[in-house]
Design a protein around this motif. Sequence first.
Motif, mmCIF file in Angstrom:
data_model
loop_
_atom_site.group_PDB
_atom_site.id
_atom_site.type_symbol
_atom_site.label_atom_id
_atom_site.label_comp_id
_atom_site.label_asym_id
_atom_site.label_seq_id
_atom_site.Cartn_x
_atom_site.Cartn_y
_atom_site.Cartn_z
ATOM 1 N N LEU A 1 0.829 -1.202 0.000
ATOM 2 C CA LEU A 1 0.000 0.000 0.000
ATOM 3 C C LEU A 1 0.867 1.257 0.000
ATOM 4 C CD1 LEU A 1 -2.868 -1.093 2.403
ATOM 5 C CD2 LEU A 1 -2.997 -0.766 -0.070
ATOM 6 N N TYR A 2 1.918 1.262 0.813
ATOM 7 C CA TYR A 2 2.835 2.410 0.805
ATOM 8 C C TYR A 2 3.492 2.564 -0.567
ATOM 9 C CZ TYR A 2 2.676 3.581 5.768
ATOM 10 O OH TYR A 2 2.279 4.001 7.017
ATOM 11 N N LEU A 3 3.891 1.451 -1.169
ATOM 12 C CA LEU A 3 4.497 1.488 -2.491
ATOM 13 C C LEU A 3 3.499 2.029 -3.522
ATOM 14 C CD1 LEU A 3 6.931 0.898 -4.276
ATOM 15 C CD2 LEU A 3 6.093 -1.458 -4.504
ATOM 16 N N SER A 4 2.261 1.596 -3.424
ATOM 17 C CA SER A 4 1.225 2.092 -4.338
ATOM 18 C C SER A 4 1.034 3.596 -4.184
ATOM 19 C CB SER A 4 -0.110 1.380 -4.076
ATOM 20 O OG SER A 4 -0.016 0.011 -4.369
ATOM 21 N N ALA A 5 0.963 4.056 -2.956
ATOM 22 C CA ALA A 5 0.800 5.490 -2.711
ATOM 23 C C ALA A 5 1.992 6.268 -3.246
ATOM 24 C CB ALA A 5 0.610 5.750 -1.213
ATOM 25 N N MET A 6 3.184 5.751 -3.019
ATOM 26 C CA MET A 6 4.387 6.416 -3.498
ATOM 27 C C MET A 6 4.391 6.482 -5.030
ATOM 28 S SD MET A 6 8.401 5.528 -2.840
ATOM 29 C CE MET A 6 8.387 4.125 -3.950
ATOM 30 N N LEU A 7 3.990 5.404 -5.675
ATOM 31 C CA LEU A 7 3.935 5.400 -7.133
ATOM 32 C C LEU A 7 2.904 6.398 -7.653
ATOM 33 C CD1 LEU A 7 4.282 1.580 -7.849
ATOM 34 C CD2 LEU A 7 5.972 3.374 -8.324
ATOM 35 N N LEU A 8 1.777 6.518 -6.973
ATOM 36 C CA LEU A 8 0.769 7.503 -7.371
ATOM 37 C C LEU A 8 1.311 8.926 -7.264
ATOM 38 C CD1 LEU A 8 -2.454 5.956 -5.812
ATOM 39 C CD2 LEU A 8 -2.059 6.434 -8.246
#
Length: 124
Positions: A5-12
């Motif tokens: 989830l953190y990785l997804s947010a960072m990618l966004l």
Amino acid sequence: MVFTLYLSAMLLVCVAIAHSYLGERYILCRLFKRNNLPKLFGSDDFTKRTLRFAWHLTSIAWFGFAGIVVALIQPELDKLVVAQIIAATFGIHFFIALIGSKGKHLSWVLFATVSILMLMSKGV
């Protein structure tokens, strides 16, 4: 699971920044040099402003989604926090549409209304 989830947010966040920067630098500036853009309200100024703010609203929406993804990480998902993130996202949409179009593109009315209604809902 939290890492994803953190990785997804960072990618966004990264794609939002890249989208705004690269779009401004390589697409919008070149597009605006053309002399055959539609002339609305007497000039192509409204067209250029609308394209610019609409382009950047996409990036703002991705920042909002990143905020919601981070909210999902919390053990107890607080609906109020999600409502506040949505309200803030559309509050920024409102401001950008209002300023970017000098009030001529009426999307700012919708964005302001959504923001206010989300704040009033208190996350039900």
